[in-house]
Design a protein around this motif. Structure first.
Motif, PDB file in Angstrom:
ATOM      1  N   UNK A  71       0.828  -1.205   0.000  1.00  0.00           N
ATOM      2  CA  UNK A  71       0.000   0.000   0.000  1.00  0.00           C
ATOM      3  C   UNK A  71       0.866   1.259   0.000  1.00  0.00           C
ATOM      4  N   UNK A  72       2.034   1.194   0.666  1.00  0.00           N
ATOM      5  CA  UNK A  72       2.912   2.380   0.724  1.00  0.00           C
ATOM      6  C   UNK A  72       3.867   2.451  -0.462  1.00  0.00           C
ATOM      7  N   UNK A  73       3.944   1.368  -1.220  1.00  0.00           N
ATOM      8  CA  UNK A  73       4.650   1.329  -2.502  1.00  0.00           C
ATOM      9  C   UNK A  73       6.076   1.898  -2.455  1.00  0.00           C
ATOM     10  N   UNK A  74       7.022   1.161  -1.853  1.00  0.00           N
ATOM     11  CA  UNK A  74       8.400   1.670  -1.773  1.00  0.00           C
ATOM     12  C   UNK A  74       9.071   1.720  -3.144  1.00  0.00           C
ATOM     13  N   UNK A  75      10.063   2.624  -3.292  1.00  0.00           N
ATOM     14  CA  UNK A  75      10.849   2.666  -4.533  1.00  0.00           C
ATOM     15  C   UNK A  75      11.972   1.641  -4.481  1.00  0.00           C
ATOM     16  N   UNK A  76      12.454   1.385  -3.267  1.00  0.00           N
ATOM     17  CA  UNK A  76      13.575   0.470  -3.090  1.00  0.00           C
ATOM     18  C   UNK A  76      13.369  -0.360  -1.838  1.00  0.00           C
ATOM     19  N   UNK A  77      13.933  -1.560  -1.841  1.00  0.00           N
ATOM     20  CA  UNK A  77      13.869  -2.399  -0.648  1.00  0.00           C
ATOM     21  C   UNK A  77      15.301  -2.648  -0.191  1.00  0.00           C
ATOM     22  N   UNK A  78      15.617  -2.149   1.007  1.00  0.00           N
ATOM     23  CA  UNK A  78      16.964  -2.364   1.551  1.00  0.00           C
ATOM     24  C   UNK A  78      16.879  -3.539   2.513  1.00  0.00           C
ATOM     25  N   UNK A  79      17.542  -4.649   2.172  1.00  0.00           N
ATOM     26  CA  UNK A  79      17.481  -5.821   3.046  1.00  0.00           C
ATOM     27  C   UNK A  79      18.833  -6.032   3.709  1.00  0.00           C
ATOM     28  N   UNK A  80      18.770  -6.486   4.943  1.00  0.00           N
ATOM     29  CA  UNK A  80      20.020  -6.794   5.641  1.00  0.00           C
ATOM     30  C   UNK A  80      20.197  -8.301   5.788  1.00  0.00           C
ATOM     31  N   UNK A  81      19.187  -9.075   5.418  1.00  0.00           N
ATOM     32  CA  UNK A  81      19.325 -10.539   5.550  1.00  0.00           C
ATOM     33  C   UNK A  81      19.234 -11.211   4.184  1.00  0.00           C
ATOM     34  N   UNK A  82      18.012 -11.488   3.743  1.00  0.00           N
ATOM     35  CA  UNK A  82      17.848 -12.261   2.509  1.00  0.00           C
ATOM     36  C   UNK A  82      18.122 -11.414   1.273  1.00  0.00           C
ATOM     37  N   UNK A  83      18.552 -12.058   0.205  1.00  0.00           N
ATOM     38  CA  UNK A  83      18.813 -11.371  -1.054  1.00  0.00           C
ATOM     39  C   UNK A  83      17.569 -11.358  -1.931  1.00  0.00           C
ATOM     40  N   UNK A  84      17.643 -10.641  -3.079  1.00  0.00           N
ATOM     41  CA  UNK A  84      16.491 -10.522  -3.971  1.00  0.00           C
ATOM     42  C   UNK A  84      15.912 -11.872  -4.381  1.00  0.00           C
ATOM     43  N   UNK A  85      16.762 -12.884  -4.561  1.00  0.00           N
ATOM     44  CA  UNK A  85      16.279 -14.182  -5.057  1.00  0.00           C
ATOM     45  C   UNK A  85      15.200 -14.747  -4.137  1.00  0.00           C
ATOM     46  N   UNK A  86      15.358 -14.524  -2.823  1.00  0.00           N
ATOM     47  CA  UNK A  86      14.389 -15.035  -1.862  1.00  0.00           C
ATOM     48  C   UNK A  86      13.003 -14.471  -2.135  1.00  0.00           C
ATOM     49  N   UNK A  87      12.959 -13.173  -2.452  1.00  0.00           N
ATOM     50  CA  UNK A  87      11.658 -12.522  -2.650  1.00  0.00           C
ATOM     51  C   UNK A  87      11.071 -12.876  -4.009  1.00  0.00           C
ATOM     52  N   UNK A  88      11.942 -13.017  -5.021  1.00  0.00           N
ATOM     53  CA  UNK A  88      11.448 -13.333  -6.359  1.00  0.00           C
ATOM     54  C   UNK A  88      10.787 -14.709  -6.370  1.00  0.00           C
ATOM     55  N   UNK A  89      11.261 -15.597  -5.507  1.00  0.00           N
ATOM     56  CA  UNK A  89      10.709 -16.959  -5.464  1.00  0.00           C
ATOM     57  C   UNK A  89       9.347 -17.009  -4.799  1.00  0.00           C
ATOM     58  N   UNK A  90       9.015 -15.978  -3.990  1.00  0.00           N
ATOM     59  CA  UNK A  90       7.809 -16.084  -3.163  1.00  0.00           C
ATOM     60  C   UNK A  90       6.651 -15.328  -3.800  1.00  0.00           C
ATOM     61  N   UNK A  91       5.581 -16.049  -4.215  1.00  0.00           N
ATOM     62  CA  UNK A  91       4.480 -15.421  -4.945  1.00  0.00           C
ATOM     63  C   UNK A  91       3.820 -14.277  -4.170  1.00  0.00           C
ATOM     64  N   UNK A  92       3.727 -14.409  -2.814  1.00  0.00           N
ATOM     65  CA  UNK A  92       3.001 -13.385  -2.051  1.00  0.00           C
ATOM     66  C   UNK A  92       3.700 -12.026  -2.104  1.00  0.00           C
ATOM     67  N   UNK A  93       5.029 -12.020  -2.360  1.00  0.00           N
ATOM     68  CA  UNK A  93       5.750 -10.747  -2.416  1.00  0.00           C
ATOM     69  C   UNK A  93       5.559 -10.028  -3.752  1.00  0.00           C
ATOM     70  N   UNK A  94       5.014 -10.733  -4.755  1.00  0.00           N
ATOM     71  CA  UNK A  94       4.871 -10.108  -6.075  1.00  0.00           C
ATOM     72  C   UNK A  94       3.822  -8.990  -6.070  1.00  0.00           C
ATOM     73  N   UNK A  95       3.062  -8.888  -4.964  1.00  0.00           N
ATOM     74  CA  UNK A  95       2.089  -7.804  -4.832  1.00  0.00           C
ATOM     75  C   UNK A  95       2.809  -6.451  -4.744  1.00  0.00           C
ATOM     76  N   UNK A  96       4.044  -6.472  -4.289  1.00  0.00           N
ATOM     77  CA  UNK A  96       4.817  -5.234  -4.105  1.00  0.00           C
ATOM     78  C   UNK A  96       5.529  -4.881  -5.418  1.00  0.00           C
ATOM     79  N   UNK A  97       5.294  -3.636  -5.897  1.00  0.00           N
ATOM     80  CA  UNK A  97       5.852  -3.228  -7.195  1.00  0.00           C
ATOM     81  C   UNK A  97       7.376  -3.321  -7.214  1.00  0.00           C
ATOM     82  N   UNK A  98       8.016  -2.855  -6.112  1.00  0.00           N
ATOM     83  CA  UNK A  98       9.482  -2.847  -6.075  1.00  0.00           C
ATOM     84  C   UNK A  98      10.053  -4.263  -6.206  1.00  0.00           C
ATOM     85  N   UNK A  99       9.307  -5.258  -5.724  1.00  0.00           N
ATOM     86  CA  UNK A  99       9.774  -6.648  -5.857  1.00  0.00           C
ATOM     87  C   UNK A  99       9.654  -7.082  -7.319  1.00  0.00           C
ATOM     88  N   UNK A 100       8.497  -6.766  -7.926  1.00  0.00           N
ATOM     89  CA  UNK A 100       8.304  -7.153  -9.335  1.00  0.00           C
ATOM     90  C   UNK A 100       9.367  -6.512 -10.214  1.00  0.00           C
TER      91      UNK A 100
END
Lengths: 134, 325
Positions: A71-100
């Protein structure tokens, strides 16, 4: 040492004028945990020219829903643990534009996790990567 | 109330709680948004309803239902009203597993849940072995005591690791253990369902034996129940169900202890109907608690275990006063 630190902070380049990129600070991904205003990472991001997506949250850290992030639609996601691959694999995260759009900054190392004399270096590094992603 | 009316009322509670779970959240949706979002994949609300809220609501329902069924079965089997899924050392074992995974910086999205699951199963195996008397009889009193001591031992190890670990992420283990459905997904629901089907089936098929055991060991034996086998099956099934709940949603207290009692005070049925009633009421209660947990301090989420206790305890106290005093 304190004087050197202050002078390093003072000599940082000023953040670019204009809209600050909204940065989601993700310190844990299952469930998503973020950092609120008034904490070290929050200040790091602001000095680097970004805006913490959850700066209005008073507590230093807390659990948020993926829905709240979307809902807040971030421009960037700064992660300190998991890398992008973790999020790309998870369908529920595809709702977030920055992940897509694969807009991630994965930072590692103690300079991002806790206040230290290396903070100015961390800010410089972060500002560079925010400009790259912009 | 007739049985038919009770059934209808409970079905209505379940439907209303599921719809409330789909409609409430950071982005409030109308009932129409929810229905069209579920039905068609192309409305603005459909990603939120289909990919985020639907799996979350269903997972909360299944976990709440399973915990309530575990509590009902254990209370009958141990013949102790204080019996509940986490009394058997599971929460300590799961917590220890999660903390070890975080302290050793195990990576991957499923590292912590899998470690918690293994920790819970390790605790179950220890409690089970300690409680076997004379080779194969499971003594319910020893079971309770073993559960408490194994849980305490695991808790002490967990505290030691937290104090000694240099990893800043250990704090996250605490937040994770407090329970919640922030990490719910279709994948998590699928994993839970795979683990839950067999234990729920076994508990359901033991309903008649549970009725007999609740009367006492001797009468149950004379009436033809295989008391020892039922106890073993019930213990292992509840352990597996609870471990799967912990792995997908952390430790959520209160539901397994109180929902079975609440159902008994209203309906006092045999286990054949008590178990399904407990499942639906436990599921609906946890779905509604999750709605409160994600809306009351938006955009943050409160751990759902905080809500189950804060809302559930006063409700239960009222119910107790009305039925017992």
């Amino acid at each position: 040492m304190a004087a050197a630190f202050d002078s390093a902070l003072a000599h940082l380049p000023a953040p670019a004028v204009g809209r600050r990129p909204k940065v989601l600070l993700l310190v844990w991904e299952q469930p998503p945990m973020t950092i609120g205003g008034g904490s070290f990472l929050n200040e790091l991001v602001e000095r680097a020219g970004g805006a913490n997506l959850f700066a209005d949250v008073a507590s230093s850290a807390g659990t948020v829903s993926i829905e709240a992030v979307a809902a807040r639609d971030p421009d960037l996601i700064l992660t300190t643990t998991a890398g992008p691959a973790t999020f790309m694999r998870r369908p529920e995260w595809q709702v977030v534009r920055a992940v897509r759009e694969r807009r991630f900054l994965q930072v590692e190392g103690s300079e991002f996790n806790r206040p230290s004399p290396r903070a100015p270096a961390a800010i410089r590094e972060l500002a560079r990567r925010l400009r790259e992603q912009a | 109330m007739t049985r038919r009316r009770v059934g209808l009322a409970i079905a209505a509670v379940a439907v209303v709680s599921l719809l409330a779970g789909l409609a409430a959240g950071t982005v409030p949706l109308s009932l129409r948004d929810v229905v069209t979002g579920l039905w068609r994949g192309d409305t603005p609300a459909s990603p939120i309803v289909r990919d985020l809220r639907a799996p979350r609501v269903l997972l909360a329902f299944c976990v709440g239902g399973s915990l309530a069924v575990c509590g009902a079965a254990l209370q009958a089997m141990i013949r102790n009203p204080l019996a509940e899924p986490y009394l058997l050392g599971l929460s300590g074992g799961a917590g220890l597993g999660a903390v070890i995974a975080i302290a050793t910086r195990a990576t991957g999205p499923w590292a912590v849940p899998i470690a918690a699951f293994l920790g819970a199963l390790g605790a179950v195996a220890m409690v089970y072995r300690l409680s076997l008397v004379a080779g194969r009889r499971l003594d319910p009193r020893v079971l309770l005591l073993s559960g408490v001591v194994v849980g305490t031992f695991a808790g002490a190890l967990m505290s030691a690791i937290i104090v000694l670990s240099p990893s800043a992420g250990v704090r996250n283990a605490f937040l994770w253990l407090l329970g919640g459905f922030g990490a719910a997904s279709w994948q998590a629901l699928g994993v839970f369902a795979v683990y839950a089907v067999v234990p729920l089936g076994v508990i359901g098929l033991s309903a008649r034996n549970l009725d007999l055991i609740a009367l006492g060991e001797e009468p149950a034996h004379h009436l033809g129940a295989d008391v020892d086998q039922t106890r073993r099956l019930i213990y292992l099934s509840t352990a597996l169900l609870t471990a799967a709940s912990v792995a997908t949603s952390g430790i959520i207290g209160f539901v397994g202890l109180v929902v079975p009692h609440a159902v008994r005070t209203v309906a006092r049925p045999l286990h054949r109907s008590l178990l399904p009633l407990a499942f639906v009421i436990g599921g609906s209660f946890l779905v509604l608690s999750d709605v409160v947990s994600r809306t009351v301090v938006r955009p943050l989420e409160l751990p759902v275990g905080v809500i189950t206790a804060l809302v559930g305890v006063p409700l239960f106290a009222l119910l107790l006063r009305r039925t017992l005093v």
